[in-house]
Write a protein that holds these residues in place. Structure first.
Motif, PDB file in Angstrom:
ATOM      1  N   GLY A 194     -10.420  -2.067 -58.185  1.00 23.71           N
ATOM      2  CA  GLY A 194     -10.926  -2.962 -57.153  1.00 23.71           C
ATOM      3  C   GLY A 194     -11.130  -2.239 -55.823  1.00 23.71           C
ATOM      4  N   PHE A 195     -12.056  -2.727 -55.030  1.00 28.01           N
ATOM      5  CA  PHE A 195     -12.359  -2.101 -53.744  1.00 28.01           C
ATOM      6  C   PHE A 195     -11.526  -2.765 -52.658  1.00 28.01           C
ATOM      7  CE2 PHE A 195     -14.834  -1.778 -49.807  1.00 28.01           C
ATOM      8  CZ  PHE A 195     -14.955  -0.400 -49.722  1.00 28.01           C
ATOM      9  N   ASN A 196     -10.871  -1.937 -51.844  1.00 25.96           N
ATOM     10  CA  ASN A 196     -10.027  -2.429 -50.757  1.00 25.96           C
ATOM     11  C   ASN A 196     -10.815  -2.386 -49.459  1.00 25.96           C
ATOM     12  OD1 ASN A 196      -7.959  -3.236 -49.127  1.00 25.96           O
ATOM     13  ND2 ASN A 196      -6.718  -1.363 -49.376  1.00 25.96           N
ATOM     14  N   ASP A 197     -11.125  -3.563 -48.899  1.00 27.54           N
ATOM     15  CA  ASP A 197     -11.919  -3.617 -47.664  1.00 27.54           C
ATOM     16  C   ASP A 197     -11.142  -3.124 -46.453  1.00 27.54           C
ATOM     17  OD1 ASP A 197     -14.043  -4.678 -49.064  1.00 27.54           O
ATOM     18  OD2 ASP A 197     -13.370  -6.751 -48.774  1.00 27.54           O
ATOM     19  N   ASP A 198      -9.807  -3.176 -46.501  1.00 25.11           N
ATOM     20  CA  ASP A 198      -8.992  -2.791 -45.341  1.00 25.11           C
ATOM     21  C   ASP A 198      -8.681  -1.300 -45.310  1.00 25.11           C
ATOM     22  OD1 ASP A 198      -8.934  -5.456 -44.624  1.00 25.11           O
ATOM     23  OD2 ASP A 198      -7.090  -5.852 -45.755  1.00 25.11           O
ATOM     24  N   ALA A 199      -9.039  -0.564 -46.335  1.00 26.16           N
ATOM     25  CA  ALA A 199      -8.737   0.870 -46.377  1.00 26.16           C
ATOM     26  C   ALA A 199      -9.614   1.632 -45.385  1.00 26.16           C
ATOM     27  CB  ALA A 199      -8.954   1.408 -47.783  1.00 26.16           C
ATOM     28  N   ASP A 200      -9.075   2.769 -44.883  1.00 24.58           N
ATOM     29  CA  ASP A 200      -9.828   3.609 -43.945  1.00 24.58           C
ATOM     30  C   ASP A 200     -11.032   4.235 -44.635  1.00 24.58           C
ATOM     31  OD1 ASP A 200      -7.983   3.017 -42.013  1.00 24.58           O
ATOM     32  OD2 ASP A 200      -6.742   4.794 -42.428  1.00 24.58           O
ATOM     33  N   LYS A 213      -9.930  11.080 -52.680  1.00 20.05           N
ATOM     34  CA  LYS A 213      -8.801  10.455 -53.371  1.00 20.05           C
ATOM     35  C   LYS A 213      -8.070  11.474 -54.235  1.00 20.05           C
ATOM     36  CE  LYS A 213     -10.440   5.681 -53.579  1.00 20.05           C
ATOM     37  NZ  LYS A 213     -10.843   4.556 -54.460  1.00 20.05           N
ATOM     38  N   LYS A 214      -8.811  12.337 -54.883  1.00 17.13           N
ATOM     39  CA  LYS A 214      -8.183  13.359 -55.709  1.00 17.13           C
ATOM     40  C   LYS A 214      -7.396  14.348 -54.854  1.00 17.13           C
ATOM     41  CE  LYS A 214     -10.529  14.825 -59.170  1.00 17.13           C
ATOM     42  NZ  LYS A 214     -11.533  15.540 -60.008  1.00 17.13           N
TER      43      LYS A 214
END
Length: 236
Positions: A194-200, A213-214
């Motif tokens: 899922g995509f997190n809208d609050d992530a930087d 991410k890796k």
């Protein structure tokens, strides 16, 4: 007197052994010990070689060897039973005890029947078998249909299909419920993240996002302090 002194000087069988006899006896004993030592050395060397051979074998070699011996013996007994015209599987099951049967049933329950994905045909077959196992046939309705249709219940290539037959509402409801259950199960086991809208947002495209991410997964704990200093503006 002369005869008496002469008899005392001659050795007798019951008297003390001479030096030559004692030496011969000791040499025989020494030779016997030497032979035993050589034999022990030879046996020890053989055991060392055998132990080294066992250590170089795979960890499950003994289990494989015993299983191969069991297979050979089982195949031999099967051929003998076939020559006598007997059912070997039935004869073998007659020799099983109740404890062995329970152990076998527990082993079958623990075994995972899913070998993983191979082809779409195999996956469809496993799904079909899983669904048919869950079905509980209505034997009363089955008997009624067989009595009603008669010979047409067992169609052949010359039998015309009855297209006027309609499934019951209960059967349709069961099908709908089963399809919805499969959809829910697929949704739970989906690997899409899922995509997190609050992530930087620290990336410029999707490929850069996966790379970041890796990198964070492997080196995040080493660069956490540097990243915090850059965000605060206190980096040297």
């Amino acid at each position: 007197m002369a005869s008496a002194s002469c008899s005392m000087s001659e050795p007798t069988s019951s008297g003390p052994m001479s030096a030559a006899d004692r030496r011969a006896q000791r040499m025989a004993k020494l030779q016997e010990l030497s032979l035993k030592r050589n034999e022990a050395r030879k046996l020890n060397h053989q055991e060392v070689v055998e132990e080294d051979r066992r250590n170089k074998l795979p960890a499950n070699f003994e289990q494989k060897r015993k299983r191969e011996e069991w297979k050979e013996e089982d195949e031999k007994k099967r051929k003998e039973a076939e020559e006598r015209g007997e059912d070997y599987d039935r004869l073998r099951m007659l020799e099983w005890t109740a404890e062995e049967v329970e152990k076998w049933e527990r082993k079958k329950k623990k075994k995972n029947p899913d070998p993983g994905f191979s082809t779409y045909e195999a996956a469809g077959l496993r799904q079909y078998q899983a669904l048919t196992k869950k079905m509980k046939p209505d034997m009363e309705h089955y008997q009624q249909q067989r009595d009603k249709m008669g010979e047409k219940f067992y169609p052949d290539m010359n039998t015309l299909v009855d297209v006027t037959r309609k499934d019951s509402d209960e059967a349709v409801d069961r099908l709908v419920a089963d399809v919805e259950k499969q959809i829910d199960k697929r949704a739970k086991f989906s690997r899409r993240r899922g995509f997190n809208d609050d992530a930087d947002i620290d990336y410029i495209n999707e490929r850069n996002m996966r790379f970041n991410k890796k990198a964070e997964r492997f080196y995040g704990k080493y660069t956490a302090e540097i990243k915090q200093n850059l965000e605060r503006g206190t980096a040297v």
